[in-house]
Design an enzyme around this catalytic site. Structure first.
Site, PDB file in Angstrom:
ATOM      1  N   LYS A  93       0.840  -1.173  -0.043  1.00  0.00           N
ATOM      2  CA  LYS A  93      -0.060  -0.129  -0.144  1.00  0.00           C
ATOM      3  C   LYS A  93       0.672   1.164   0.051  1.00  0.00           C
ATOM      4  O   LYS A  93       0.627   2.105  -0.705  1.00  0.00           O
ATOM      5  CB  LYS A  93      -0.713   0.152   1.423  1.00  0.00           C
TER       6      LYS A  93
ATOM      7  N   ARG B 120     -10.634   0.370   7.360  1.00  0.00           N
ATOM      8  CA  ARG B 120     -10.394  -0.765   7.871  1.00  0.00           C
ATOM      9  C   ARG B 120     -11.182  -1.690   8.679  1.00  0.00           C
ATOM     10  O   ARG B 120     -11.377  -2.696   8.632  1.00  0.00           O
ATOM     11  CB  ARG B 120      -9.065  -0.719   8.867  1.00  0.00           C
TER      12      ARG B 120
ATOM     13  N   ARG C 295      10.926  -5.738   5.481  1.00  0.00           N
ATOM     14  CA  ARG C 295      10.808  -4.474   5.231  1.00  0.00           C
ATOM     15  C   ARG C 295      11.594  -3.545   6.092  1.00  0.00           C
ATOM     16  O   ARG C 295      11.744  -3.604   7.151  1.00  0.00           O
ATOM     17  CB  ARG C 295       9.054  -4.310   5.270  1.00  0.00           C
TER      18      ARG C 295
ATOM     19  N   ARG D  81       9.957  -1.438  11.606  1.00  0.00           N
ATOM     20  CA  ARG D  81       8.832  -1.539  12.191  1.00  0.00           C
ATOM     21  C   ARG D  81       8.703  -2.539  13.429  1.00  0.00           C
ATOM     22  O   ARG D  81       8.970  -3.736  13.144  1.00  0.00           O
ATOM     23  CB  ARG D  81       7.572  -1.480  11.660  1.00  0.00           C
TER      24      ARG D  81
ATOM     25  N   ARG E 194      -2.161  -9.057  12.629  1.00  0.00           N
ATOM     26  CA  ARG E 194      -2.484  -8.246  11.701  1.00  0.00           C
ATOM     27  C   ARG E 194      -3.464  -9.033  10.499  1.00  0.00           C
ATOM     28  O   ARG E 194      -4.273  -8.565  10.063  1.00  0.00           O
ATOM     29  CB  ARG E 194      -1.370  -7.362  11.184  1.00  0.00           C
TER      30      ARG E 194
HETATM   31  P1  AMP Z   1      -0.014   0.393   8.694  1.00  0.00           P
HETATM   32  O1  AMP Z   1       0.792   1.057   8.798  1.00  0.00           O
HETATM   33  O2  AMP Z   1      -1.417   0.595   7.759  1.00  0.00           O
HETATM   34  O3  AMP Z   1       0.104  -1.145   8.322  1.00  0.00           O
HETATM   35  O4  AMP Z   1      -1.044   0.290  10.148  1.00  0.00           O
HETATM   36  C1  AMP Z   1      -0.231  -0.230  11.273  1.00  0.00           C
HETATM   37  C2  AMP Z   1      -1.029  -0.117  12.464  1.00  0.00           C
HETATM   38  O5  AMP Z   1      -1.736   0.865  12.704  1.00  0.00           O
HETATM   39  C3  AMP Z   1      -2.276  -1.397  12.236  1.00  0.00           C
HETATM   40  O6  AMP Z   1      -1.735  -2.582  12.415  1.00  0.00           O
HETATM   41  C4  AMP Z   1      -3.103  -0.636  13.371  1.00  0.00           C
HETATM   42  O7  AMP Z   1      -2.879  -1.155  14.493  1.00  0.00           O
HETATM   43  C5  AMP Z   1      -3.241   0.746  13.091  1.00  0.00           C
HETATM   44  N1  AMP Z   1      -4.219   1.119  12.188  1.00  0.00           N
HETATM   45  C6  AMP Z   1      -3.692   1.844  11.110  1.00  0.00           C
HETATM   46  N2  AMP Z   1      -4.820   2.210  10.327  1.00  0.00           N
HETATM   47  C7  AMP Z   1      -5.779   1.954  11.168  1.00  0.00           C
HETATM   48  C8  AMP Z   1      -7.153   2.026  10.816  1.00  0.00           C
HETATM   49  N3  AMP Z   1      -7.747   2.634   9.428  1.00  0.00           N
HETATM   50  N4  AMP Z   1      -8.163   1.462  11.716  1.00  0.00           N
HETATM   51  C9  AMP Z   1      -7.517   0.764  12.719  1.00  0.00           C
HETATM   52  N5  AMP Z   1      -6.246   0.766  13.129  1.00  0.00           N
HETATM   53  C10 AMP Z   1      -5.339   1.205  12.344  1.00  0.00           C
END
Ligand code: AMP
Length: 217
Positions: free
Chosen positions: A13, A87, A126, A161, A172
């Site tokens: 993404k 999400r 990553r 991360r 996840r």
């Molecule tokens: P990402 O960077 O998109 O992989 O998001 C990392 C983490 O942030 C996820 O595993 C969730 O804990 C939190 N997160 C990011 N976006 C959302 C969302 N739209 N709703 C809920 N949790 C989120």
């Protein structure tokens, strides 16, 4: 033009968002980046967020939506590119409401489809630039940085991360299957969903996305 990138963890993404932003000059909104930023604060709220995110669980809809609304108020409202949002169905419904109020709507939802074993390999490799957020991968040759642990673009050190490990990935991925994948039907019903085979190189994936946008212009 408003776009959503819908995908399981580590499907690319962030990488596709970066490419789309470069080409179409969009307002790139990554809720993951917004939340990581808030989680870096040393107060109780920051610590709680850090804990939830490191575990791999989703943050509550209330927190995410409040943060998003706050961010949208302060930024340009045109050509939104959502990366990691919505999400959950609830988030998607509230996003529709928010856009409707502005006589706006989502135009494209690109579902980045990647097999689970490829996602696992990508997640442990990553690496991210601490300054410009560019994404690299030490397990994928085409995505290696030119110099080990250094960003090609700005020369800053790369970091891994805390949630990019197999244990957090499993949670996840479960969260994705349970809470996020129902969005596939949600957007299919409104004929906004485009499925993109994302097991391929980032340039090939990007090309598929651009073709759809260009053909619909
Ligand atoms: P990402 O960077 O998109 O992989 O998001 C990392 C983490 O942030 C996820 O595993 C969730 O804990 C939190 N997160 C990011 N976006 C959302 C969302 N739209 N709703 C809920 N949790 C989120």
């Amino acid at each position: 033009m408003n776009i959503i990138l819908l995908a399981p963890p580590a499907a690319g993404k962030g990488t596709q968002a970066e490419l789309l932003d470069e080409k179409y000059h969009l307002n790139h909104i990554s809720t993951g980046d917004l939340l990581r930023n808030a989680a870096s604060r040393e107060d109780d709220f920051g610590k709680k967020l850090k804990e939830i995110m490191a575990s791999g669980a989703l943050v509550s809809d209330e927190i995410v939506l409040e943060m998003l609304e706050d961010h949208l108020e302060k930024s340009a409202n045109q050509n939104l590119l959502f990366d990691g949002f919505p999400r959950t169905i609830h988030q998607a419904e509230l996003l529709d409401e928010m856009l409707e109020k502005k006589n706006d709507k989502i135009n494209y939802v690109f579902l980045l489809d990647v097999e689970e074993d490829i996602l696992k390999k990508r997640i442990t490799g990553r690496r991210i630039c601490g300054k410009c957020n560019s994404v690299y991968n030490v397990n994928v040759e085409a995505l290696n940085p030119k110099q080990e642990n250094v960003c090609d673009k700005c020369g800053e050190k790369l970091y891994q991360r805390v949630d990019d490990n197999e244990e957090s990935f499993n949670i996840r991925y479960q969260e994705y299957l349970e809470k996020t994948s129902p969005l596939i039907n949600y957007y299919q019903e409104s004929q906004k969903l485009y499925r993109i085979d994302s097991n391929q190189r980032k340039e090939v994936v990007f090309d598929s996305i651009c073709k759809i946008i260009e053909n619909n212009k």
